[in-house]
Design a protein around this motif. Structure first.
Motif, PDB file in Angstrom:
ATOM      1  N   MET A 126       0.776  -1.115  -0.052  1.00 42.42           N
ATOM      2  CA  MET A 126      -0.101   0.079   0.053  1.00 42.42           C
ATOM      3  C   MET A 126       1.013   1.317   0.083  1.00 42.42           C
ATOM      4  SD  MET A 126      -2.885   1.384  -0.264  1.00 42.42           S
ATOM      5  CE  MET A 126      -4.130  -0.201   0.287  1.00 42.42           C
ATOM      6  N   LYS A 159      -7.479   5.888  -8.496  1.00 39.03           N
ATOM      7  CA  LYS A 159      -6.617   5.901  -7.117  1.00 39.03           C
ATOM      8  C   LYS A 159      -7.712   6.548  -6.131  1.00 39.03           C
ATOM      9  CE  LYS A 159      -2.803   5.375  -9.217  1.00 39.03           C
ATOM     10  NZ  LYS A 159      -2.215   3.998  -9.409  1.00 39.03           N
ATOM     11  N   ASP A 176      -1.454   4.059  -4.365  1.00 36.51           N
ATOM     12  CA  ASP A 176      -2.782   3.692  -4.355  1.00 36.51           C
ATOM     13  C   ASP A 176      -3.809   4.604  -3.810  1.00 36.51           C
ATOM     14  OD1 ASP A 176      -2.257   0.600  -4.589  1.00 36.51           O
ATOM     15  OD2 ASP A 176      -0.776   1.340  -3.020  1.00 36.51           O
TER      16      ASP A 176
END
Lengths: 330, 330, 330, 330, 330, 330
Positions: free
Chosen positions: F1, F160, F129
């Motif tokens: 992440m 995103k 992300d």
């Protein structure tokens, strides 16, 4: 082997980063004085040390005592009385700019106004082998002066070795004829074994502008034949570079150390480092040559450390003296 | 005797322990600038001083004003407006490594954008005897430049002595032809009595690569015959050692100081210390020889103190100049 | 271009103001080690760098990782395990007084006790072009030593350039015959391309007291013909002044840099600055002459900065090497 | 509007981090005293201020003067003589632990031993509108006491408003009967317009244990009918929380401020902040209600700032008083 | 009256300004440990104290010894051997955020690996009246544990009062069943007169979850009838505010102090301040009520001082206990 | 992440010891900004983070980048251009005294004047992300504003998650009607998934003084239906004590955290700590209840740490949230 010193403790306040007082609002605080300094050096060389002095009976006095213990000096002979101690500001110099010392009130200090009874002096001297008296005490008020002389006398009578340094401070004697000071010196000299001073001190003592250092010392020792050692150091400047050498007169001979190049960080207390070195040589019964070389080396290294009180290990001094010190000690 | 200076105040941020910015999270803060520095030196030499400048109208500006007052400079001619001031970082060098200056935004400062009315300038000059204009002002935005020129003009008209230093900063003039700068200098020169600069400044001014310093100064004085003094200093490096000497041209003669060996701690502001020394000699009506020697000595000592602003006492400078300074001043 | 280094990270604790540990209660904290230092230098020269090491799994370990990232070194190959790291105190010397290093427990550190699997090593090496192995790792416990040798081997097999420095530390090998150390060196040497060391290292390796440096290097290269470079630096002291020069042996020729006068502030890590310079020259395919001069210049400048890890910009080093550095960089 | 204060300047030395003296070797240095503090507050509120005092004629004295100028106080009435100044150590308390003040020698200071001629006093008072006399001066040696009384008298004769605070310090009067002190107060009171004190001061003055504060003030004003204002503050502690309120008696009425909860960082000088607030209200001709609320608010905020000398802006004090202060001022 | 303590000395490194380690590059260094702390407190209360411990034989060890002497503790029973000492980082908490302790390697320290002969222990105990054993010693390696038990035994045999605190540290015993620890306690308990601990310690000892504190202590004293005192302190939190109270069980009675509100600056070492207070009461033969109140007061004040080692004066503690402490002590 | 943030980096200069700028000459330097702060928090919670910004191309810029890396934030998307950065001074408040922020020139910074091409933005977003946009960017000059909007747009198009905080700063928009600001917000809102703000922001947006927070959020989400989360925190003051609670609106429901008592050391950046907590909960797919409680807890703890950038470990936050934090963590 135990050494007792009698002398004043002062607070030293030093601005950081080679600043002047007006440029800072932060100060480094330490506690110093000839007695403290010599004992600090001797403590690092492995001897027991104890200080006879007076400190204020307040938190400043206890902080001073703590600082002294940290240096490795026994504080059980310190008397707590009064509420003031001498303070000086040291503005560290840099290269062309000399260091500058500013004293605040020094005479009204706990030390300057202290008195010690004969019994107090005797009990403090009892288990000492050597007793050092700082000559500045003679200029610091009746209490301090009389205790200094009394301590020298008692120590001498008990067969201790007595050291004395002249350390004449004109600024503390502005209202007195030098004649008066000479009288005080003459009260102490009959009890001394080891003297620290220079040609100027002796010329002042004898009012004698002409003789050589050797002749002056010989004259002194003729007058006071219990004096065994006279020692001091000299500076020379050559094209901006400074050199230091030491001398030790004993057994009718003047021994001189090599000249060492000085690298200067903090000059204050370097004479006391020299004295600590001489006393060490005498304790260890080293040759006069080794003694004066060791003392000078200790003084040279003291020019490179922060603070008045010598903090070098004996091995480092010896390695320096023998030219064995590298760049980094691991 | 009262000196007014017109010039920018900058904040200087210095990492401790000779560190680079990236190595620290602590900074020393001070406030400097050619005007501040010269007045700081003159204040220590015993003269009244006052600064004409603009500072931000916020806590940073008041801190700067407080710092300036602490240096002994009157702040009653400081205008508070805007919200920014020039900042520079100084990474102090050590030996082989030069000091490094990093400027942040300087043009949008309170000073750079300040304007002063004729009345404001006149009232500030009123009780001054000497007026100093920093040449950097000419490169710092229209407001600062026009005030600089106006101040010189008014002071000259009122019969004050006007000092000016060239202090050309290429980094502030990246988008301008030098021709433009020359024009600005020519607007100021008709009002000046004392000039601080060097051969390079004069060659730039006259676009003249060949003449000697003496000839260039003479040419300048021929053009502007109210100029009485042209002064500056030169550095020489010989086998890793650095020397400084000063010169003062007046009465058709070039006077040069002895060459002094430099011991370097903080180089910034040492030219301003030189200028403060020259102005002192002129105020005191010293001989040109003594004046330039005193100025050079003050500059030499300024290399040994922290910060841009000179902080040496007059007696110390004189003792240095006379070779009377020992190792420790007590 | 990306360089990976395998080596220990230590915490360095430095008293301020050139004090000894006993004189302070404040310490400067930084994180260093041969690997960290070389990568710090290379990072400033514009290359990607990453460190393969182990740090404690606690707040001290994260602080160390943060410090390493701040230096510009990638920390994604750092393993967090154990709870201890090597610590050393550095008492900065001044002039006649050398710096003094005191190590606390070093063998039981996270690094000393770390183990890395083949896969861990392989993945960390993957995108590196050059791999540096610090020779101290061979003395720091089985885990560190075996990882060092494994890393060299894998890197060599993958066609990376492998650097190795001897960095022999007698204090870490007090209970071992030198013979044992030689065996470890012989396990690593077959994988190396670039070696950092000196005559003493080679004499120890070959038990050979007589040969010249050149002959010893040639002998080494005959034994391990994949070695392309052997490099190091030498100090000379002449009347109290210290000089540094570097050498680089490659293509059967010994290249030597000029001798530079040293101005000393902080000596630790200056050898690593030299190594970073040599690696830079090899990456940039500079001539051997330029390479060794740049490396020596970088080392000379590293003597003037606080801390072990080189922090000089490439342009400053080049300007120094070309004698173009003035007094102040603006 | 210009205020002159006559009073002692002391050096305050504060250990960092709430440490005791014995725990530190670093100190914060500042310069304070009732006069300095009140003028610092008034300077921030926009008035001209000047200090009549004596400082040592050395670098410590100049540093003190610089500090005072930085606070915004004119130093042109400071006399430089003698070589000592009062010093106190402040060990900052924390919660349950009170702050602790340790004084060193205070009587032998430049101030304590200073004398000022009538002409010196007159010329310093000349362009002042209000004159403040610190009551501690009465206990600090003949010189200081006589100058205090002389200054009050001359100021009164010239029609200036004279302020006086009792500030009785038993520790400075250990060898005197309180009777003696009362006599000194009675020498000053006939010249005063504004008094700062509390019930205890008045009870001491009248040897009267029973009356209420109001009755005591009324009795005082009956005796000295030129007194217009009597003001002071009171603390209350309720379950570990401390509250402050102020009072101002004028025109036969006692005005009281609200009670404010205290958050305590540095208590020293908070009474002087209160006094500065009252004087401001009188200058500005605010109502008694607003005056005492503003003064109390200034004192409450002074508990939250480092150092003895008030440094709050007027707008912040007013916003606090009006309950308009948020968490962060941007 | 002389107290000897046997225990570990650790170096404590504290970031400034409540920062985390990762946020600083400056650390405060001090030297602490249960033994050091208790003796520091007792030294301030006027008793002679001496520490039996081992420190590294290097500059770190001498700095530690200097720090201990500064606290007023005799260092003549310290053995210098090995090269490591335990180090911990203390990130000081603030309000909602607790303080955080990070230990580095502690078992391989000079202390952990030290051994003392029977003669060494005997000679150190010789002139002590009370001997304190820190329970952490039992978890720190065979050398430290066996010396702890041996010291307790010899002291008991010589008729000295033996104190012991449980101070169980799970983190030092991760690989051991608690059963093992209990066995060690049972080896020491037969020699103890004074115990410091809490309900949790006793429940662990007896594997007994149900009894009240009083019953558990009684059971312990039934088992070891030479135990005269069992003492400890308890914390209570009520709506975000924390309170401390102490208890002392002796002569079959449980005495409890008042509950005091805690103001928290530095929590570490406050339990040792409590113990120093209890020992003082026992030495002075105070009533149990006064003893436990004094001990609790000393602990409450220790929450307000920097560092682990108590530094409060006896008079201040007594004034606090009697509710006589004002806001500022002058 | 991996989270990318776009935002300004500012230098924060903080006087020590709660001093005002005028009281110090030492400053703490750090580098902050909403983007830096949120990423610092997320980095400590275990996620990869990277910053899209512009820094000066000089030593100040590199120091800032080093500081950011130290916080654990990738610097490979930082552009070096220009020579200025925004600076603010923070005078830390204490109790009754609020903290005070003084900004210097902010608009002419490298960031304010930076421009980024579409390709630069795209490549920086590529492996992220979540993308966070700081609303202050909209007020900082055309370059920064257009990049902010462009970044939001591109991130949204690439799927995103886009976060945005309002962070409206009136002082940066003195010359603009609020209407203008609203237009800018409306350019960004169509791309956002997560919003941070409060009732005031929404009322400003809709010019709607009446609706409840819930209704306003619902109205916003009706207008921009891709918005999934709206979150913020509220302060309450009750009798001098301050409380904080957070809210998170999602799935048509308003979730509120418990109210936590605030202990305040450094308030700046606590809103960013809250945002980092909310993003963490969303990443971890925690329930809204847990998310808002965790975020509020992180913010509460951020009030107790020095500096703007959150530095708490996830476990500590969770323990605090669960009431499991003791007094000392060992």
């Amino acid at each position: 082997m135990k050494i007792l010193a009698f002398g004043e403790v002062m607070m030293r306040l030093t601005p950081p980063d080679y600043k002047k007082i007006e440029q800072t609002n932060t100060l480094d605080m330490s506690f110093n004085g000839t007695g403290v300094n010599i004992l600090s050096g001797l403590s690092r060389f492995g001897y027991e040390t104890t200080l006879l002095t007076a400190l204020p009976e307040n938190h400043v006095g206890s902080a001073a005592a703590g600082h002294i213990r940290r240096l490795g000096i026994d504080d059980s002979n310190i008397k707590f009385s009064g509420h003031h101690m001498g303070i000086y500001f040291l503005e560290l110099g840099y290269g062309n700019r000399p260091s500058q010392v500013t004293y605040l009130e020094r005479l009204k200090s706990s030390f300057g106004e202290s008195t010690f009874s004969d019994d107090e002096v005797k009990s403090s001297i009892n288990d000492a082998d050597i007793v050092h008296i700082c000559g500045i005490s003679l200029s610091l008020g009746d209490g301090a002066r009389e205790t200094a002389i009394k301590t020298a006398k008692i120590a001498h009578e008990q067969g201790k070795m007595v050291c004395f340094d002249f350390n004449f401070r004109p600024s503390l004697n502005e209202n007195r004829a030098y004649e008066w000071m000479r009288t005080q010196y003459e009260r102490v000299l009959p009890y001394c074994t080891i003297l620290f001073g220079g040609k100027r001190d002796l010329m002042g003592l004898f009012d004698d502008q002409e003789k050589s250092l050797e002749q002056l010392i010989q004259k002194l020792m003729n007058n006071y034949n219990q004096i065994k050692y006279f020692s001091g150091s000299n500076r020379a400047i050559n094209e901006g570079t400074e050199y230091l050498s030491g001398f030790l007169y004993t057994d009718n001979t003047l021994y001189e150390s090599p000249e060492y190049l000085i690298t200067l960080y903090d000059r204050i207390g370097t004479g006391d480092a020299f004295a600590a070195g001489v006393i060490t040589g005498i304790i260890e019964k080293w040759s006069a040559e080794k003694t004066v070389d060791f003392a000078t080396s200790n003084s040279v290294l003291a020019h490179t450390t922060f603070g008045d009180s010598p903090v070098m290990d004996k091995e480092i001094v010896e390695q320096f003296m023998n030219g064995e010190l590298g760049n980094v000690i691991r």
